[in-house]
Structures are given as C-alpha cells and as structure tokens.
Design a protein around this motif. Structure first.
Motif, mmCIF file in Angstrom:
data_model
loop_
_atom_site.group_PDB
_atom_site.id
_atom_site.type_symbol
_atom_site.label_atom_id
_atom_site.label_comp_id
_atom_site.label_asym_id
_atom_site.label_seq_id
_atom_site.Cartn_x
_atom_site.Cartn_y
_atom_site.Cartn_z
ATOM 1 N N GLU A 25 51.734 29.841 27.850
ATOM 2 C CA GLU A 25 51.926 30.880 29.136
ATOM 3 C C GLU A 25 50.740 31.156 30.212
ATOM 4 O OE1 GLU A 25 56.259 32.621 29.747
ATOM 5 O OE2 GLU A 25 56.795 30.509 28.725
ATOM 6 N N PHE A 26 50.784 30.723 31.128
ATOM 7 C CA PHE A 26 49.801 32.185 31.793
ATOM 8 C C PHE A 26 49.917 32.988 32.296
ATOM 9 C CE2 PHE A 26 47.331 32.429 36.295
ATOM 10 C CZ PHE A 26 45.365 32.524 35.467
ATOM 11 N N ASP A 27 49.293 34.308 32.028
ATOM 12 C CA ASP A 27 49.568 35.714 32.749
ATOM 13 C C ASP A 27 48.531 35.786 33.568
ATOM 14 O OD1 ASP A 27 51.589 37.309 32.953
ATOM 15 O OD2 ASP A 27 50.799 38.118 30.567
ATOM 16 N N CYS A 28 47.381 36.368 33.296
ATOM 17 C CA CYS A 28 46.394 35.697 34.691
ATOM 18 C C CYS A 28 45.223 34.864 33.680
ATOM 19 C CB CYS A 28 46.048 37.680 35.149
ATOM 20 S SG CYS A 28 45.334 38.437 33.143
ATOM 21 N N PHE A 29 43.612 35.265 34.066
ATOM 22 C CA PHE A 29 42.968 34.533 33.659
ATOM 23 C C PHE A 29 42.634 35.692 32.329
ATOM 24 C CE2 PHE A 29 38.044 34.582 33.292
ATOM 25 C CZ PHE A 29 38.054 33.184 32.685
ATOM 26 N N GLY A 30 42.096 34.950 30.963
ATOM 27 C CA GLY A 30 42.270 36.504 30.318
ATOM 28 C C GLY A 30 43.042 36.201 29.052
ATOM 29 N N CYS A 45 41.561 37.339 25.685
ATOM 30 C CA CYS A 45 40.427 36.380 25.424
ATOM 31 C C CYS A 45 39.230 37.327 26.567
ATOM 32 C CB CYS A 45 40.205 35.155 25.969
ATOM 33 S SG CYS A 45 41.714 33.954 25.478
ATOM 34 N N LYS A 46 38.351 37.732 26.122
ATOM 35 C CA LYS A 46 36.878 38.188 26.551
ATOM 36 C C LYS A 46 36.110 37.817 26.408
ATOM 37 C CE LYS A 46 39.186 42.145 25.184
ATOM 38 N NZ LYS A 46 39.825 43.653 26.435
ATOM 39 N N HIS A 78 42.490 29.306 28.307
ATOM 40 C CA HIS A 78 41.579 29.248 28.993
ATOM 41 C C HIS A 78 39.799 29.424 29.100
ATOM 42 C CE1 HIS A 78 38.994 33.503 29.242
ATOM 43 N NE2 HIS A 78 37.945 32.956 28.452
ATOM 44 N N ILE A 79 39.214 27.753 27.812
ATOM 45 C CA ILE A 79 37.548 27.448 28.277
ATOM 46 C C ILE A 79 38.276 25.961 30.159
ATOM 47 C CG2 ILE A 79 36.680 25.850 27.839
ATOM 48 C CD1 ILE A 79 37.372 27.683 24.380
#
Ligand SMILES: [Zn+2]
Length: 88
Positions: A25-30, A45-46, A78-79
């Motif tokens: 599930e996408f929360d926010c970018f990263g 991911c950062k 993410h990629i």
C-alpha cells in the motif's frame, strides 16, 4: 536497514515476494505499507545525502540487516514511481 547497492542483492527477496505476493500500500513517496505474517510492516526507501539508497523495514529480519521480501515488494513499486517522477 540496509543499503541498496544493486538489484542482485534483492534477487532472493524478490523470488520470495513472488511466492508470498504481499499487498503493498502506497502511503507517500518513499513510504509503503506491506502485508506480512503478523500484519503490516512499514518500509521506508530513501536516498541519503551521500547518494546511498537506504531501505528500512519494520520487521524483525530487517532489524538484523536482512533483505526481506517486504522491502523487495515495496522497492519494486518505489523504483517504478521514481522513474515516473524523473520522466515527468
Ligand atoms: Zn520486512
């Protein structure tokens, strides 16, 4: 948390993710939530200031520095998103 150096590092975790097929599930970018055996784990991911890509997951395996399938599943999303941002 581990530093992502290359896709080879993820091969085993990706293979496992393909079998387990966790929900991502996408929360926010990263920042993603990935379903696991004991509920949802948070994967971050950062890119650090020195250019390293770091991946952190809230599961027990990742605490020990293992590349878990949650991280692999979140990273594939993410990629894809990062590529889309670059081309946008
Ligand atoms: Zn994990």
């Amino acid at each position: 948390m581990f530093i992502l150096k290359g896709i080879e590092q993820l091969e085993r975790a990706i293979a496992k993710a393909k079998i387990v097929r966790p929900r991502v599930e996408f929360d926010c970018f990263g920042r993603y939530r990935v379903s696991g055996s004991k509920g949802y784990y948070t994967v971050l991911c950062k890119k650090s200031d020195n250019g390293y890509k770091t991946v952190a997951c809230s599961c027990k395996g990742a605490e020990k520095g293992l590349v878990c399938y949650h991280a692999a599943a979140a990273l594939s999303l993410h990629i894809g998103l990062a590529r889309r941002q670059q081309t946008a």
